[in-house]
Design an enzyme around this catalytic site. Structure first.
Site, mmCIF file in Angstrom:
data_model
loop_
_atom_site.group_PDB
_atom_site.id
_atom_site.type_symbol
_atom_site.label_atom_id
_atom_site.label_comp_id
_atom_site.label_asym_id
_atom_site.label_seq_id
_atom_site.Cartn_x
_atom_site.Cartn_y
_atom_site.Cartn_z
ATOM 1 N N SER A 140 0.872 -1.192 0.000
ATOM 2 C CA SER A 140 0.000 0.000 0.000
ATOM 3 C C SER A 140 0.892 1.219 0.000
ATOM 4 C CB SER A 140 -0.866 0.021 1.264
ATOM 5 O OG SER A 140 -1.494 1.269 1.399
ATOM 6 N N TYR A 153 -1.787 0.238 10.807
ATOM 7 C CA TYR A 153 -2.006 -0.198 9.413
ATOM 8 C C TYR A 153 -0.757 0.121 8.592
ATOM 9 C CZ TYR A 153 -3.804 -0.753 4.710
ATOM 10 O OH TYR A 153 -3.963 -1.162 3.405
HETATM 11 P P1 NDP Z 1 -11.695 -5.526 0.382
HETATM 12 O O1 NDP Z 1 -12.161 -5.323 1.779
HETATM 13 O O2 NDP Z 1 -12.639 -5.266 -0.729
HETATM 14 O O3 NDP Z 1 -11.083 -7.007 0.210
HETATM 15 C C1 NDP Z 1 -10.300 -7.588 1.224
HETATM 16 C C2 NDP Z 1 -10.217 -9.072 0.980
HETATM 17 O O4 NDP Z 1 -9.352 -9.654 1.979
HETATM 18 C C3 NDP Z 1 -11.563 -9.761 1.089
HETATM 19 O O5 NDP Z 1 -11.681 -10.689 0.047
HETATM 20 C C4 NDP Z 1 -11.497 -10.472 2.434
HETATM 21 O O6 NDP Z 1 -12.233 -11.689 2.353
HETATM 22 C C5 NDP Z 1 -9.997 -10.795 2.522
HETATM 23 N N1 NDP Z 1 -9.573 -11.036 3.902
HETATM 24 C C6 NDP Z 1 -9.538 -10.172 4.932
HETATM 25 N N2 NDP Z 1 -9.129 -10.788 6.050
HETATM 26 C C7 NDP Z 1 -8.910 -12.085 5.713
HETATM 27 C C8 NDP Z 1 -8.496 -13.221 6.434
HETATM 28 N N3 NDP Z 1 -8.224 -13.167 7.748
HETATM 29 N N4 NDP Z 1 -8.366 -14.401 5.784
HETATM 30 C C9 NDP Z 1 -8.646 -14.490 4.452
HETATM 31 N N5 NDP Z 1 -9.039 -13.441 3.721
HETATM 32 C C10 NDP Z 1 -9.187 -12.250 4.352
HETATM 33 O O7 NDP Z 1 -10.410 -4.579 0.239
HETATM 34 P P2 NDP Z 1 -9.337 -4.385 -0.940
HETATM 35 O O8 NDP Z 1 -9.612 -5.240 -2.096
HETATM 36 O O9 NDP Z 1 -9.201 -2.941 -1.124
HETATM 37 O O10 NDP Z 1 -8.036 -4.900 -0.169
HETATM 38 C C11 NDP Z 1 -7.178 -5.908 -0.650
HETATM 39 C C12 NDP Z 1 -5.762 -5.577 -0.191
HETATM 40 O O11 NDP Z 1 -5.374 -4.328 -0.744
HETATM 41 C C13 NDP Z 1 -5.571 -5.444 1.306
HETATM 42 O O12 NDP Z 1 -4.339 -6.053 1.647
HETATM 43 C C14 NDP Z 1 -5.492 -3.923 1.530
HETATM 44 O O13 NDP Z 1 -4.757 -3.605 2.660
HETATM 45 C C15 NDP Z 1 -4.802 -3.503 0.253
HETATM 46 N N6 NDP Z 1 -4.956 -2.109 -0.157
HETATM 47 C C16 NDP Z 1 -6.201 -1.533 -0.323
HETATM 48 C C17 NDP Z 1 -6.285 -0.220 -0.767
HETATM 49 C C18 NDP Z 1 -7.597 0.474 -0.899
HETATM 50 O O14 NDP Z 1 -7.624 1.724 -0.845
HETATM 51 N N7 NDP Z 1 -8.689 -0.222 -1.139
HETATM 52 C C19 NDP Z 1 -5.098 0.547 -1.137
HETATM 53 C C20 NDP Z 1 -3.857 -0.148 -0.915
HETATM 54 C C21 NDP Z 1 -3.805 -1.423 -0.477
HETATM 55 P P3 NDP Z 1 -13.176 -12.286 3.518
HETATM 56 O O15 NDP Z 1 -13.732 -11.124 4.280
HETATM 57 O O16 NDP Z 1 -14.188 -13.079 2.762
HETATM 58 O O17 NDP Z 1 -12.264 -13.126 4.326
HETATM 59 C C1 8X3 Z 2 -5.045 1.706 1.634
HETATM 60 C C2 8X3 Z 2 -4.698 3.080 1.199
HETATM 61 O O1 8X3 Z 2 -4.335 5.450 2.020
HETATM 62 O O2 8X3 Z 2 -6.156 4.213 3.026
HETATM 63 O O3 8X3 Z 2 -3.923 0.929 1.876
HETATM 64 O O4 8X3 Z 2 -3.897 3.709 3.592
HETATM 65 S S1 8X3 Z 2 -4.765 4.156 2.539
#
Ligand code: NDP
Ligand code: 8X3
Length: 254
Positions: A140, A153
């Site tokens: 991220s 985070y």
């Molecule tokens: P979502 O919340 O849409 O997706 C997160 C996914 O992670 C879900 O499929 C969830 O599935 C899964 N997950 C969470 N905890 C667990 C667990 N303990 N075991 C297995 N699966 C898990 O968010 P994003 O798609 O945005 O996030 C995906 C990644 O991208 C994360 O690592 C996040 O930190 C990162 N990220 C997101 C950004 C944003 O602004 N959206 C920017 C930068 C990075 P389920 O709940 O079914 O387990």
């Molecule tokens: C998710 C992006 O800016 O919310 O990793 O941390 S931010």
């Protein structure tokens, strides 16, 4: 023979969009997340739409035993994983350091660092045997620059950045590529999870922006995975056009 991608966090957001992108390009899929009903639905829909094979593999990445059992007992034909998209993760809360909830911190550390590491370790062991593979780790922009109330985070994503680099170094001798993708603000279920279901606060994060979409991130993930064997993107930071870094945004709110 089709290639195989293993995607964690495939029930929503980046992981789900990547499943569609890779399926559209003929990959077979192993999809992980905790919500098995969603995994089953996504698999069935993608198998039908793209004529590929999809294996739902529900587990909680925080459960060390379950992670290793699930991966080590995959049917032999599913062990030939070409790409791991190590993507599952979450933020919980956005609070000052002294006020933040310890339970939120524990869950982020257990998921974003420990769970992330269990999956990478188990899958890398399969890749090492075949002397090929590509691990794409989800970092991220929060792992490149700390922001106010980002504390744990950000720390968890700094750890991802460090582990991404460490894996690239140690897996070099096994011909395994390691790529870190570092998105800025992207509209998925991320903010809803972070703000514990508070839709209004979650939506405010994207005020005055056209944030990244899950599909934007899936497209760059596909780009990284589809380069020739001798080319590896080490680190890719991606933001929407109105975001300069983890802190500076230009919001259309005059
Ligand atoms: P979502 O919340 O849409 O997706 C997160 C996914 O992670 C879900 O499929 C969830 O599935 C899964 N997950 C969470 N905890 C667990 C667990 N303990 N075991 C297995 N699966 C898990 O968010 P994003 O798609 O945005 O996030 C995906 C990644 O991208 C994360 O690592 C996040 O930190 C990162 N990220 C997101 C950004 C944003 O602004 N959206 C920017 C930068 C990075 P389920 O709940 O079914 O387990
Ligand atoms: C998710 C992006 O800016 O919310 O990793 O941390 S931010």
């Amino acid at each position: 023979m089709s290639k195989i991608i293993f995607i964690t966090g495939a029930t929503s957001g980046f992981g789900k969009a990547a499943a569609e992108k890779f399926a559209a390009n003929g990959y077979d899929l192993i999809l992980n997340g905790r919500r098995s009903d969603r995994l089953n639905e996504i698999c069935t829909a993608l198998e039908k739409k793209y004529n590929i094979a999809c294996l739902p593999l529900p587990f909680d990445v925080r459960d060390e035993q379950k992670v290793f059992d699930a991966i080590n007992t995959l049917p032999e034909e599913w062990k030939m994983i070409d790409v791991l998209f190590n993507n599952a993760g979450l933020a919980l809360g956005r609070d000052y350091f002294e006020e933040a909830d310890l339970n939120d911190w524990n869950i982020m550390v257990d998921t974003n660092i420990k769970g992330f590491m269990y999956v990478a370790k188990a899958v890398s062991q399969l890749m090492v045997k075949r002397k090929q593979g590509h691990i794409i780790n989800m970092g991220s922009i929060a792992g490149k620059q700390v922001y106010e109330k980002g504390n744990m985070y950000c720390a968890s994503k700094y750890a991802v950045d460090a582990l991404n680099h460490a894996m690239r170094i140690d897996l070099l001798r096994h011909n395994i590529k390691v790529t870190g993708i570092h998105p800025g603000a992207a509209e998925t279920e991320f903010s809803l999870v972070r703000f514990k279901g508070d839709e209004e606060t979650a939506a405010r994060i994207y005020d005055g922006l056209e944030p990244l979409s899950a599909e934007d991130v899936a497209d760059v993930t596909w780009y990284c995975a589809s380069l020739p064997p001798h080319v590896c993107i080490n680190d890719l930071t991606i933001t929407c056009t109105r975001q300069a870094d983890a802190i500076y945004f230009y919001r259309n709110v005059y």
